[in-house]
Design a protein around this motif. Sequence first.
Motif, PDB file in Angstrom:
ATOM      1  N   PHE A 163     -31.906 -36.073   0.825  1.00  0.00           N
ATOM      2  CA  PHE A 163     -33.024 -36.199   1.748  1.00  0.00           C
ATOM      3  C   PHE A 163     -32.892 -35.220   2.918  1.00  0.00           C
ATOM      4  CE2 PHE A 163     -32.875 -40.592  -0.086  1.00  0.00           C
ATOM      5  CZ  PHE A 163     -34.024 -40.454  -0.846  1.00  0.00           C
ATOM      6  N   LEU A 164     -31.677 -34.967   3.359  1.00  0.00           N
ATOM      7  CA  LEU A 164     -31.454 -34.020   4.444  1.00  0.00           C
ATOM      8  C   LEU A 164     -31.848 -32.612   4.017  1.00  0.00           C
ATOM      9  CD1 LEU A 164     -30.275 -33.637   7.311  1.00  0.00           C
ATOM     10  CD2 LEU A 164     -28.069 -33.207   6.237  1.00  0.00           C
ATOM     11  N   CYS A 165     -31.427 -32.225   2.820  1.00  0.00           N
ATOM     12  CA  CYS A 165     -31.704 -30.868   2.337  1.00  0.00           C
ATOM     13  C   CYS A 165     -33.182 -30.682   1.979  1.00  0.00           C
ATOM     14  CB  CYS A 165     -30.838 -30.552   1.126  1.00  0.00           C
ATOM     15  SG  CYS A 165     -29.073 -30.485   1.511  1.00  0.00           S
ATOM     16  N   ALA A 166     -33.894 -31.775   1.747  1.00  0.00           N
ATOM     17  CA  ALA A 166     -35.331 -31.703   1.446  1.00  0.00           C
ATOM     18  C   ALA A 166     -36.150 -32.110   2.661  1.00  0.00           C
ATOM     19  CB  ALA A 166     -35.670 -32.598   0.264  1.00  0.00           C
ATOM     20  N   HIS A 167     -35.601 -31.886   3.849  1.00  0.00           N
ATOM     21  CA  HIS A 167     -36.287 -32.294   5.069  1.00  0.00           C
ATOM     22  C   HIS A 167     -37.626 -31.580   5.197  1.00  0.00           C
ATOM     23  CE1 HIS A 167     -36.932 -32.980   9.420  1.00  0.00           C
ATOM     24  NE2 HIS A 167     -36.208 -34.065   9.205  1.00  0.00           N
ATOM     25  N   PRO A 168     -38.682 -32.282   5.624  1.00  0.00           N
ATOM     26  CA  PRO A 168     -40.019 -31.672   5.688  1.00  0.00           C
ATOM     27  C   PRO A 168     -40.128 -30.490   6.653  1.00  0.00           C
ATOM     28  CG  PRO A 168     -40.011 -33.856   6.694  1.00  0.00           C
ATOM     29  CD  PRO A 168     -38.730 -33.715   5.964  1.00  0.00           C
ATOM     30  N   SER A 169     -39.180 -30.348   7.573  1.00  0.00           N
ATOM     31  CA  SER A 169     -39.242 -29.221   8.506  1.00  0.00           C
ATOM     32  C   SER A 169     -38.787 -27.915   7.865  1.00  0.00           C
ATOM     33  CB  SER A 169     -38.381 -29.514   9.740  1.00  0.00           C
ATOM     34  OG  SER A 169     -37.025 -29.674   9.382  1.00  0.00           O
ATOM     35  N   LEU A 170     -38.215 -27.991   6.668  1.00  0.00           N
ATOM     36  CA  LEU A 170     -37.735 -26.792   5.976  1.00  0.00           C
ATOM     37  C   LEU A 170     -38.803 -26.232   5.048  1.00  0.00           C
ATOM     38  CD1 LEU A 170     -34.155 -27.983   4.922  1.00  0.00           C
ATOM     39  CD2 LEU A 170     -34.728 -26.430   6.794  1.00  0.00           C
ATOM     40  N   ASP A 225     -37.839 -39.465   1.732  1.00  0.00           N
ATOM     41  CA  ASP A 225     -39.012 -39.243   0.884  1.00  0.00           C
ATOM     42  C   ASP A 225     -38.544 -38.768  -0.486  1.00  0.00           C
ATOM     43  OD1 ASP A 225     -41.373 -38.631  -0.292  1.00  0.00           O
ATOM     44  OD2 ASP A 225     -41.998 -37.127   1.158  1.00  0.00           O
ATOM     45  N   VAL A 226     -38.526 -39.676  -1.446  1.00  0.00           N
ATOM     46  CA  VAL A 226     -38.056 -39.345  -2.790  1.00  0.00           C
ATOM     47  C   VAL A 226     -38.913 -38.239  -3.395  1.00  0.00           C
ATOM     48  CG1 VAL A 226     -37.694 -40.234  -5.125  1.00  0.00           C
ATOM     49  CG2 VAL A 226     -37.130 -41.660  -3.151  1.00  0.00           C
ATOM     50  N   ALA A 227     -40.219 -38.275  -3.161  1.00  0.00           N
ATOM     51  CA  ALA A 227     -41.118 -37.273  -3.739  1.00  0.00           C
ATOM     52  C   ALA A 227     -40.735 -35.867  -3.291  1.00  0.00           C
ATOM     53  CB  ALA A 227     -42.565 -37.577  -3.348  1.00  0.00           C
ATOM     54  N   VAL A 233     -38.143 -30.528  -4.636  1.00  0.00           N
ATOM     55  CA  VAL A 233     -37.117 -29.507  -4.420  1.00  0.00           C
ATOM     56  C   VAL A 233     -36.309 -29.290  -5.701  1.00  0.00           C
ATOM     57  CG1 VAL A 233     -34.970 -28.993  -3.187  1.00  0.00           C
ATOM     58  CG2 VAL A 233     -36.948 -29.825  -1.925  1.00  0.00           C
ATOM     59  N   LEU A 234     -35.911 -30.381  -6.351  1.00  0.00           N
ATOM     60  CA  LEU A 234     -35.159 -30.242  -7.601  1.00  0.00           C
ATOM     61  C   LEU A 234     -35.998 -29.573  -8.686  1.00  0.00           C
ATOM     62  CD1 LEU A 234     -33.324 -33.690  -7.648  1.00  0.00           C
ATOM     63  CD2 LEU A 234     -32.309 -31.447  -7.274  1.00  0.00           C
ATOM     64  N   TYR A 235     -37.291 -29.870  -8.717  1.00  0.00           N
ATOM     65  CA  TYR A 235     -38.179 -29.241  -9.699  1.00  0.00           C
ATOM     66  C   TYR A 235     -38.300 -27.745  -9.424  1.00  0.00           C
ATOM     67  CZ  TYR A 235     -42.136 -29.030 -12.970  1.00  0.00           C
ATOM     68  OH  TYR A 235     -42.958 -28.745 -14.042  1.00  0.00           O
ATOM     69  N   LEU A 236     -38.326 -27.354  -8.146  1.00  0.00           N
ATOM     70  CA  LEU A 236     -38.341 -25.934  -7.791  1.00  0.00           C
ATOM     71  C   LEU A 236     -37.069 -25.250  -8.265  1.00  0.00           C
ATOM     72  CD1 LEU A 236     -39.796 -25.996  -4.158  1.00  0.00           C
ATOM     73  CD2 LEU A 236     -40.879 -24.994  -6.172  1.00  0.00           C
ATOM     74  N   VAL A 237     -35.932 -25.916  -8.099  1.00  0.00           N
ATOM     75  CA  VAL A 237     -34.671 -25.356  -8.588  1.00  0.00           C
ATOM     76  C   VAL A 237     -34.764 -25.124 -10.094  1.00  0.00           C
ATOM     77  CG1 VAL A 237     -32.200 -25.767  -8.894  1.00  0.00           C
ATOM     78  CG2 VAL A 237     -33.305 -26.439  -6.756  1.00  0.00           C
ATOM     79  N   PHE A 238     -35.250 -26.121 -10.820  1.00  0.00           N
ATOM     80  CA  PHE A 238     -35.353 -26.017 -12.280  1.00  0.00           C
ATOM     81  C   PHE A 238     -36.247 -24.856 -12.698  1.00  0.00           C
ATOM     82  CE2 PHE A 238     -37.363 -27.178 -16.338  1.00  0.00           C
ATOM     83  CZ  PHE A 238     -36.229 -27.411 -17.118  1.00  0.00           C
ATOM     84  N   ASN A 239     -37.334 -24.667 -11.990  1.00  0.00           N
ATOM     85  CA  ASN A 239     -38.306 -23.643 -12.372  1.00  0.00           C
ATOM     86  C   ASN A 239     -37.905 -22.231 -11.977  1.00  0.00           C
ATOM     87  OD1 ASN A 239     -40.154 -25.303 -13.670  1.00  0.00           O
ATOM     88  ND2 ASN A 239     -41.188 -25.830 -11.768  1.00  0.00           N
ATOM     89  N   GLU A 240     -36.793 -22.086 -11.251  1.00  0.00           N
ATOM     90  CA  GLU A 240     -36.370 -20.752 -10.836  1.00  0.00           C
ATOM     91  C   GLU A 240     -35.902 -19.909 -12.009  1.00  0.00           C
ATOM     92  OE1 GLU A 240     -36.600 -18.986  -8.116  1.00  0.00           O
ATOM     93  OE2 GLU A 240     -37.690 -20.615  -7.170  1.00  0.00           O
ATOM     94  N   GLY A 241     -35.504 -20.564 -13.107  1.00  0.00           N
ATOM     95  CA  GLY A 241     -35.142 -19.788 -14.287  1.00  0.00           C
ATOM     96  C   GLY A 241     -33.654 -19.607 -14.440  1.00  0.00           C
ATOM     97  N   TYR A 242     -33.275 -18.473 -15.024  1.00  0.00           N
ATOM     98  CA  TYR A 242     -31.903 -18.287 -15.476  1.00  0.00           C
ATOM     99  C   TYR A 242     -31.289 -16.980 -14.991  1.00  0.00           C
ATOM    100  CZ  TYR A 242     -34.305 -21.398 -18.695  1.00  0.00           C
ATOM    101  OH  TYR A 242     -35.091 -22.381 -19.224  1.00  0.00           O
ATOM    102  N   HIS A 297     -35.068 -45.172  -9.568  1.00  0.00           N
ATOM    103  CA  HIS A 297     -36.478 -44.869  -9.301  1.00  0.00           C
ATOM    104  C   HIS A 297     -37.087 -44.275 -10.570  1.00  0.00           C
ATOM    105  CE1 HIS A 297     -40.066 -43.158  -7.477  1.00  0.00           C
ATOM    106  NE2 HIS A 297     -39.765 -43.719  -6.331  1.00  0.00           N
ATOM    107  N   PRO A 298     -38.229 -44.804 -11.039  1.00  0.00           N
ATOM    108  CA  PRO A 298     -38.794 -44.306 -12.295  1.00  0.00           C
ATOM    109  C   PRO A 298     -39.188 -42.830 -12.262  1.00  0.00           C
ATOM    110  CG  PRO A 298     -40.317 -45.813 -11.195  1.00  0.00           C
ATOM    111  CD  PRO A 298     -39.001 -45.932 -10.495  1.00  0.00           C
TER     112      PRO A 298
END
Length: 383
Positions: A103-110, A163-165, A170-179, A202-203
């Motif tokens: 949650f800290l690393c996904a803070h809305p101010s970033l 904020d779980v969402a 953020v994790l989805y952005l990491v995944f989509n960055e590619g290889y 969380h589902p």
Amino acid sequence: MTSPVDETLLRGLTPAVLAILVRRGADFAADEDAVQDALVEAVRVWPADPPRDPKGWLVTVAWRRFLDATRADAARRRREHTVEEEPVPGPAAAADDTLRLYFLCAHPSLTPSSAVALTLRAVGGLTTRQIARAYLVPEATMAQRISRAKRTVSGVRFDQPGDVATVLRVLYLVFNEGYSGDVDLATEAIRLTRQLAVAIDHPEVAGLLALMLLHHARRAGRTAADGSLVPLAEQDRGRWDTAAIAEGIGILRAALARDRLGEFQAQAAIAALHADAPTAGETDWVQIVEWYDELARLTDSPVVRLGRAVAVGEADGPRAGLAALAALDEALPRRTAAAAYLHERAGDLETAALLYADAALKASNLAERDHLTRQAARLNSSR
């Protein structure tokens, strides 16, 4: 003879160690620097003298480094009363606040890019150099980005649930960055999402993990031997990772059974229908359209409506797909490529060739541009 340090172990311990320091009330930026120093020391010391309790060792060394840095900083002397006593060395507590780091690393101010970089550094345990290589930017640029992000979140307290969402995005952005680079960010995102799934029930966390697994399972079939893109309908399904598909579908079913549908679960359901079809011709496009309808209800995203238009074209015919596409902004990424495909399906090869060529000019990466250019050339030669 000494054995090299297990980098996977170090990366797995990083968030737990950092969370312990954060829980003690210290400054996040200083904590993160201290943990990185401890990791460097571990690489130097452990091959010849491996500790019995790796996490406890890292906590002790990181805390000492934090104390040293704090005491050397005159501007922070007023805070020394909180750090005068060094904890007694020994096994670290099994429970920690790793979840707080997400949650800290996904803070809305970033910004999204800063949130991703900080997550990879603080939770993923990657070095600044590894993150820079993955993003194809200079190490100095990435170091500045991470430093700014750490300054932004320093002093943030968690008085309210995170904020779980935001964390999932953020994790989805990491995944989509590619290889790119020497770190496979898709694999790293799956690892971090698995870790989050252990920490929080969380589902939508399960939905994201399922989505990542189902997409990643098709990775080997997405490119030909020469590196060119292979469309989904033409992929060799024998190259897909059936174990990852089975795991993803199992996780998704358990999440859907909780009847708390979210966008990542809906996306995973679409991916599951693609992955579960024995052949492209046996894909259940009618059900895919229904899932796109659910997804559109949840997000009202133009990108979702674009995917739905293509699915409608498969389920109800290309003319129906083009009608659904007509309502979308022509500037929407990949809209032109979708229109080219649907016009080709409808038999209008001349228009399709022109649209493929136009889409190639708008492509966001070289592989996609080359694929669209070849599609245009193929239709032009056939005419």
